[in-house]
Design an enzyme around this catalytic site. Structure first.
Site, PDB file in Angstrom:
ATOM      1  N   ARG A   1      -3.133  -9.878   5.812  1.00 37.37           N
ATOM      2  CA  ARG A   1      -3.609 -10.026   4.423  1.00 37.37           C
ATOM      3  C   ARG A   1      -2.508  -9.543   3.484  1.00 37.37           C
ATOM      4  NH1 ARG A   1      -6.085  -6.727   0.674  1.00 37.37           N
ATOM      5  NH2 ARG A   1      -7.690  -7.691  -0.626  1.00 37.37           N
TER       6      ARG A   1
ATOM      7  N   LYS B   1       0.813  -1.220   0.000  1.00 40.75           N
ATOM      8  CA  LYS B   1       0.000   0.000   0.000  1.00 40.75           C
ATOM      9  C   LYS B   1       0.852   1.279   0.000  1.00 40.75           C
ATOM     10  CE  LYS B   1      -4.312  -1.896   1.727  1.00 40.75           C
ATOM     11  NZ  LYS B   1      -5.273  -2.019   2.826  1.00 40.75           N
TER      12      LYS B   1
HETATM   13  C1  8Y7 Z   1      -7.995  -4.405   2.558  1.00 43.29           C
HETATM   14  C2  8Y7 Z   1      -9.066  -5.218   2.194  1.00 43.29           C
HETATM   15  C3  8Y7 Z   1      -8.248  -4.251   0.422  1.00 43.29           C
HETATM   16  C4  8Y7 Z   1      -7.655  -4.325   3.941  1.00 43.29           C
HETATM   17  C5  8Y7 Z   1      -9.460  -5.866   4.355  1.00 43.29           C
HETATM   18  C6  8Y7 Z   1      -5.425  -3.470  -1.333  1.00 43.29           C
HETATM   19  C7  8Y7 Z   1     -10.243  -5.765   0.068  1.00 43.29           C
HETATM   20  C8  8Y7 Z   1      -6.693  -2.764  -1.343  1.00 43.29           C
HETATM   21  N1  8Y7 Z   1      -7.474  -3.817   1.437  1.00 43.29           N
HETATM   22  N2  8Y7 Z   1      -9.799  -5.934   3.071  1.00 43.29           N
HETATM   23  N3  8Y7 Z   1      -9.218  -5.111   0.849  1.00 43.29           N
HETATM   24  N4  8Y7 Z   1      -8.415  -5.077   4.788  1.00 43.29           N
HETATM   25  N5  8Y7 Z   1     -10.149  -6.569   5.273  1.00 43.29           N
HETATM   26  O1  8Y7 Z   1      -4.419  -2.746  -1.597  1.00 43.29           O
HETATM   27  O2  8Y7 Z   1      -6.755  -3.614   4.388  1.00 43.29           O
HETATM   28  O3  8Y7 Z   1      -5.321  -4.684  -1.117  1.00 43.29           O
HETATM   29  S1  8Y7 Z   1      -8.108  -3.817  -1.261  1.00 43.29           S
END
Ligand code: 8Y7
Length: 283
Positions: free
Chosen positions: A255, A221
């Site tokens: 994640r 990010k």
């Molecule tokens: C997150 C996310 C994304 C996060 C959760 C990316 C779908 C953007 N970021 N879901 N999703 N937490 N729970 O850069 O930080 O992955 S999308």
């Protein structure tokens, strides 16, 4: 800590790595839906081999400024991937969506966790989640993906995020979702300046202390890129530094796009915690 998912229980006593699968159209191939489904499942299986213990599947990009997709498109992207992955693996599958119809179809197809960046705020979403029996990840976001980075503002970012999550928990519990089915996420990058993100990260323990498993998503990010001034493909080491610190603060799920490396970072951090961190011993 055990998380109750649709048909299985996920042991979160040690930190788990969640691998990200984007079931979005592959601009490098015109082989159609079957080919992109097969490719997505192949990457998921590779992530599982590398140590992922949850796979997060999404069909709509939630990057700042991204276009939204129609219900039909989103369903046709994610459902075949969930079905095929479920036929090949027992791993907990998470569906990244804000649409109740996608949540329902995804859980019917074999998903166990609903990962909603809007924390089930669409009309009917809480009810669908409750009916499905899936676990839910409630993430904080200020504003909407299209415009959230324009001018994010907080009184106190830590208090505001915690307060929002508390209210979303309350709504879920009122609707009958179990407290053992809830994951919290401060939502790094979602309507937050770099300073907001780091302030919030430095107080991650206060979110962890709310008593629910906490998911941290910082992989590649801008909050990394803005510090090291590097494009997304050069943010791995920065992401690992944050991942290790998230584990140290007591995060339950990381994640990431980079599963193998993140698993290593988590493992050595958890080993270290055995020796000096009370939280690490008792979790
Ligand atoms: C997150 C996310 C994304 C996060 C959760 C990316 C779908 C953007 N970021 N879901 N999703 N937490 N729970 O850069 O930080 O992955 S999308």
């Amino acid at each position: 800590m055990k998380l109750k998912c649709a048909t299985r229980a996920l042991d979160l006593s040690s930190c788990k790595v969640m691998g990200i699968i984007n079931a979005t159209p592959d601009s490098f191939s015109d082989g159609g839906r079957n080919l992109s489904t097969a490719k997505a499942v192949q990457s998921a299986l590779q992530m599982i081999e590398q140590g992922a213990e949850i796979i997060d599947i999404g069909g709509e990009s939630s990057r700042p400024g991204a276009e939204s997709v129609t219900l039909e498109d989103e369903l046709s992207r994610v459902i075949p991937v969930i079905k095929l992955l479920r036929s090949k693996s027992n791993i907990p599958i998470s569906i990244d969506t804000v649409k109740p119809e996608v949540m329902r179809a995804a859980v019917a197809a074999g998903a166990d966790i609903i990962n909603d960046i809007s924390a089930l705020s669409a009309p009917g979403a809480i009810e669908v989640a409750k009916e499905s029996g899936a676990a839910v990840c409630l993430m904080h976001m200020q504003g909407k993906p299209q415009t959230m980075q324009e001018n994010p503002e907080y009184g106190d970012v830590v208090i505001d995020v915690a307060e929002y999550l508390k209210q979303r928990i309350e709504n879920c519990v009122k609707a009958g979702i179990g407290t053992d089915q809830i994951i919290l996420d401060p939502g790094f990058g979602f309507g937050k300046t770099t300073e907001h993100n780091y302030k919030l990260f430095a107080k991650l323990d206060s979110i962890v202390d709310m008593g629910y498993p906490v998911l941290v998503g910082v992989s590649r990010k801008s909050m990394i890129g803005n510090i090291i001034d590097k494009p997304v493909e050069q943010r791995l080491a920065g992401g690992l530094a944050l991942a290790a610190n998230a584990v140290k603060f007591g995060a339950a799920i990381i994640r990431t796009h980079d599963v193998a490396e993140t698993c290593d970072a988590c493992k050595v951090t958890m080993e270290l915690m055995k020796y000096y961190d009370q939280r690490g011993q008792s979790r």
